[in-house]
Design a protein around this motif. Structure first.
Motif, short mmCIF file in Angstrom:
data_model
loop_
_atom_site.label_atom_id
_atom_site.label_comp_id
_atom_site.label_asym_id
_atom_site.label_seq_id
_atom_site.Cartn_x
_atom_site.Cartn_y
_atom_site.Cartn_z
N PHE A 286 -71.20 -42.55 -17.21
CA PHE A 286 -70.05 -43.27 -17.76
C PHE A 286 -70.44 -43.98 -19.05
N ASP A 287 -71.61 -44.59 -19.05
CA ASP A 287 -72.08 -45.28 -20.25
C ASP A 287 -72.33 -44.28 -21.37
N PHE A 288 -72.89 -43.12 -21.04
CA PHE A 288 -73.18 -42.11 -22.05
C PHE A 288 -71.90 -41.58 -22.69
N VAL A 289 -70.90 -41.20 -21.86
CA VAL A 289 -69.68 -40.62 -22.44
C VAL A 289 -68.92 -41.65 -23.26
N THR A 290 -68.99 -42.92 -22.86
CA THR A 290 -68.35 -43.97 -23.66
C THR A 290 -69.03 -44.11 -25.01
N ALA A 291 -70.35 -44.15 -25.00
CA ALA A 291 -71.12 -44.30 -26.24
C ALA A 291 -70.87 -43.15 -27.20
N VAL A 292 -70.65 -41.95 -26.68
CA VAL A 292 -70.45 -40.77 -27.53
C VAL A 292 -68.99 -40.62 -27.96
N SER A 293 -68.06 -40.89 -27.05
CA SER A 293 -66.64 -40.63 -27.33
C SER A 293 -66.01 -41.67 -28.27
N VAL A 294 -66.47 -42.93 -28.22
CA VAL A 294 -65.88 -43.96 -29.07
C VAL A 294 -66.03 -43.65 -30.57
N PRO A 295 -67.23 -43.31 -31.07
CA PRO A 295 -67.33 -42.98 -32.49
C PRO A 295 -66.59 -41.70 -32.86
N MET A 296 -66.51 -40.76 -31.93
CA MET A 296 -65.76 -39.53 -32.19
C MET A 296 -64.27 -39.82 -32.34
N MET A 297 -63.77 -40.69 -31.48
CA MET A 297 -62.37 -41.08 -31.55
C MET A 297 -62.05 -41.77 -32.87
N PHE A 298 -62.80 -42.83 -33.18
CA PHE A 298 -62.54 -43.59 -34.41
C PHE A 298 -62.85 -42.77 -35.66
N GLY A 299 -63.87 -41.92 -35.59
CA GLY A 299 -64.22 -41.08 -36.75
C GLY A 299 -63.11 -40.11 -37.10
N LEU A 300 -62.54 -39.45 -36.10
CA LEU A 300 -61.42 -38.53 -36.35
C LEU A 300 -60.22 -39.26 -36.92
N GLY A 419 -67.40 -49.20 -32.99
CA GLY A 419 -66.52 -48.10 -33.39
C GLY A 419 -65.41 -48.56 -34.30
N LEU A 420 -64.82 -49.72 -34.00
CA LEU A 420 -63.74 -50.25 -34.82
C LEU A 420 -64.23 -50.62 -36.22
N PHE A 421 -65.40 -51.23 -36.29
CA PHE A 421 -65.97 -51.58 -37.60
C PHE A 421 -66.25 -50.31 -38.41
N MET A 422 -66.80 -49.31 -37.74
CA MET A 422 -67.05 -48.02 -38.40
C MET A 422 -65.75 -47.42 -38.94
N TYR A 423 -64.68 -47.49 -38.13
CA TYR A 423 -63.38 -46.95 -38.55
C TYR A 423 -62.86 -47.64 -39.80
N LEU A 424 -62.94 -48.96 -39.84
CA LEU A 424 -62.43 -49.71 -40.99
C LEU A 424 -63.16 -49.33 -42.28
N VAL A 425 -64.48 -49.16 -42.18
CA VAL A 425 -65.26 -48.83 -43.37
C VAL A 425 -65.00 -47.38 -43.80
N VAL A 426 -65.08 -46.45 -42.86
CA VAL A 426 -64.94 -45.02 -43.20
C VAL A 426 -63.53 -44.70 -43.67
N SER A 427 -62.51 -45.27 -43.03
CA SER A 427 -61.13 -44.99 -43.45
C SER A 427 -60.86 -45.51 -44.86
N ARG A 428 -61.47 -46.64 -45.20
CA ARG A 428 -61.30 -47.18 -46.56
C ARG A 428 -61.97 -46.27 -47.59
N ILE A 429 -63.16 -45.80 -47.28
CA ILE A 429 -63.86 -44.89 -48.18
C ILE A 429 -63.12 -43.56 -48.28
N ASN A 430 -62.56 -43.12 -47.17
CA ASN A 430 -61.79 -41.88 -47.15
C ASN A 430 -60.58 -41.96 -48.07
N GLU A 431 -59.96 -43.13 -48.14
CA GLU A 431 -58.81 -43.31 -49.03
C GLU A 431 -59.21 -43.20 -50.50
N ILE A 432 -60.41 -43.67 -50.82
CA ILE A 432 -60.89 -43.68 -52.21
C ILE A 432 -61.37 -42.30 -52.64
#
Length: 473
Positions: A286-300, A419-432
């Motif tokens: 459960f810990d493993f799938v959470t650790a892997v799925s959260v960045p995948m979710m926010f990254g997409l 994951g949320l912090f990663m999303y905020l940074v990557v989405s901003r860079i993606n816009e630029i």
């Protein structure tokens, strides 16, 4: 280490099943167009119900039963022959029923419906469940890799314009059929012949049927989106949703591969009476799938709107919205994969698993009726998330008496915060940035660095698991 190796093999196998169409997607989406891709999705959606009915839940049942008999070659062989004979019989019935339905009720797309019948034959002779039960995933990966690579090459060679839809459907079905055939030679050294009068396939029917019910129910809310979109929206909307859903499911395959690996592993522990070992495996998984799925979710979610038209073509701009809104399903399915596939199924609590997916199917149909009419493909994506959330909620309710849910969820805030912090940074860079392959790689790499660094700072449990694994090496 065997479990980890099997996970890597099965993750590769699951990705391979999705990677073939995804690798060809930028080409096929442009060559065939949104309408023809919608026809393929619509006709394949219908044949899915028939090949699942033919397989009768044997993929999960066979996996588990072979795991129980892994150490006894004779009993294992007897189990194999009884299950495969039942699978071939029920698949033959499903094929006949499908062909009758096509000739009696199909006026449009008849040729395409007939070509889709290859999938029923392919699943009728599929024995991958045997090797999964033996925890031998290397064979399925290596053989299917060759078949898929050949298929990809043939698609680029033979599918040249919008008139080649029939060739495309045939190649996809033939690849599945060839993949099933190539596993049979490996059985020769692993099983022995057992007299037919010792098979007793009908004894396998009822327990397989118990697993078929949740399997077909799960597929209802995986396929019903496409069928309802085909009825309530243009065919282009079906392909736009399908490609977005495929991209989400490709990412998800990395996570759900743990389910196929852990099911025989936990079933074997359960059969040995190792209850403590079952629980420990569950907490770690459960810990493993959470650790892997959260960045995948926010990254997409961060790259969705620019990635879709760049990857698929301008005709698929709406697919970005599908990816964004469906991405949270990655986390929901990851959790239910642990509580359902890895826990409830191996310990014979199939009825509770069935109830959970039935609830999800009903909610999915109801949500689709309202959301598709209002929001089209995006509505189908949101309906998927709602249904997956309901499945997870029901399963968590059922495990409360035996699994400490507080222990499951205690470290999750660390993963979500990173994951949320990663999303905020990557989405901003993606816009630029403009979307190019180099910029995409940079954004993915940046996301990994931010997320991984956050896990180290917050001392997430997955870091400790990784350190212990490295020490063992």
């Amino acid at each position: 280490m065997k479990v980890i190796k099997n996970y890597l093999y099965n993750a590769g196998y699951q990705i391979l099943l999705m990677l073939a169409p995804v690798l060809t997607t930028p080409y096929v989406s442009r060559v065939l167009g949104a309408n023809n891709n919608g026809i393929n999705t619509y006709t394949n959606g219908w044949v899915t119900f028939f090949y699942l009915a033919g397989q009768l839940g044997i993929s999960l049942y066979g996996n588990r039963e072979i795991a129980y008999q892994r150490k006894n070659k004779y009993e294992r062989s007897k189990t194999f022959w009884s299950i495969i004979s039942l699978q071939m019989f029920t698949s033959s019935i499903a094929l006949i029923a499908y062909l009758l339905a096509v000739f009696l009720f199909s006026s449009a797309f008849k040729v395409y419906f007939l070509l889709q019948a290859l999938w029923i034959v392919a699943y009728g002779i599929d024995v991958s469940w045997y090797f999964m039960g033996m925890e031998d995933f290397k064979k399925t990966v290596s053989r299917n890799t060759i078949v898929k690579l050949i298929t990809i090459a043939l698609i680029f060679i033979l599918v040249r314009n919008q008139n080649d839809l029939a060739k495309y459907i045939f190649l996809l079905g033939f690849a599945q059929l060839a993949g099933s055939f190539t596993l049979w030679p490996y059985l020769r050294k692993s099983i022995q012949w057992v007299k037919i009068n010792e098979w007793h396939p009908l004894k396998r029917f009822y327990p397989a049927l118990l697993l078929f019910i949740p399997t077909i129910t799960t597929q209802i809310y995986l396929v019903v989106n496409r069928i309802m979109l085909g009825r309530m929206a243009p065919q282009a909307a079906v392909s736009q949703f399908n490609f977005g859903d495929n991209i989400v499911k490709l990412v998800l395959a990395v996570v759900t591969a743990t389910g196929t690996v852990m099911l025989p592993h936990i079933a074997n522990k359960f059969a040995s009476g190792d209850v403590k070992g079952v629980r420990e495996s569950l907490y770690k998984s459960f810990d493993f799938v959470t650790a892997v799925s959260v960045p995948m979710m926010f990254g997409l979610m961060a790259i969705a709107y620019k990635f879709a038209p760049w990857f698929l073509g301008n005709e698929y701009g709406p697919t970005g919205g599908v990816i964004f809104w469906e991405a949270p399903a990655i986390l929901m399915i990851a959790w239910s994969n642990v509580t359902g596939t890895q826990y409830l199924m191996p310990i014979h609590r199939e009825h509770q698993y069935t109830i959970s997916v039935t609830v999800g199917a009903v909610i999915n149909v109801i949500a689709n009726l309202f959301l598709i009419s209002l929001y089209g493909a995006n509505g189908a994506a949101v309906a998927t998330v709602i249904s997956e959330f309901s499945v997870t909620a029901v399963q968590l309710f059922y495990v409360k008496g035996t699994i400490r849910r507080r222990a499951l969820f205690a470290p999750i805030w660390r993963y979500l915060l990173c994951g949320l912090f990663m999303y905020l940074v990557v989405s901003r860079i993606n816009e630029i940035m403009s979307m190019t392959i180099v910029n995409l790689i940079l954004q993915v790499a940046l996301g990994i660095i931010i997320y991984g660094g956050g896990l180290f700072l917050l001392k997430a449990p997955i870091i400790k698991q990784a350190k212990n694994l490295l020490k063992k090496e």
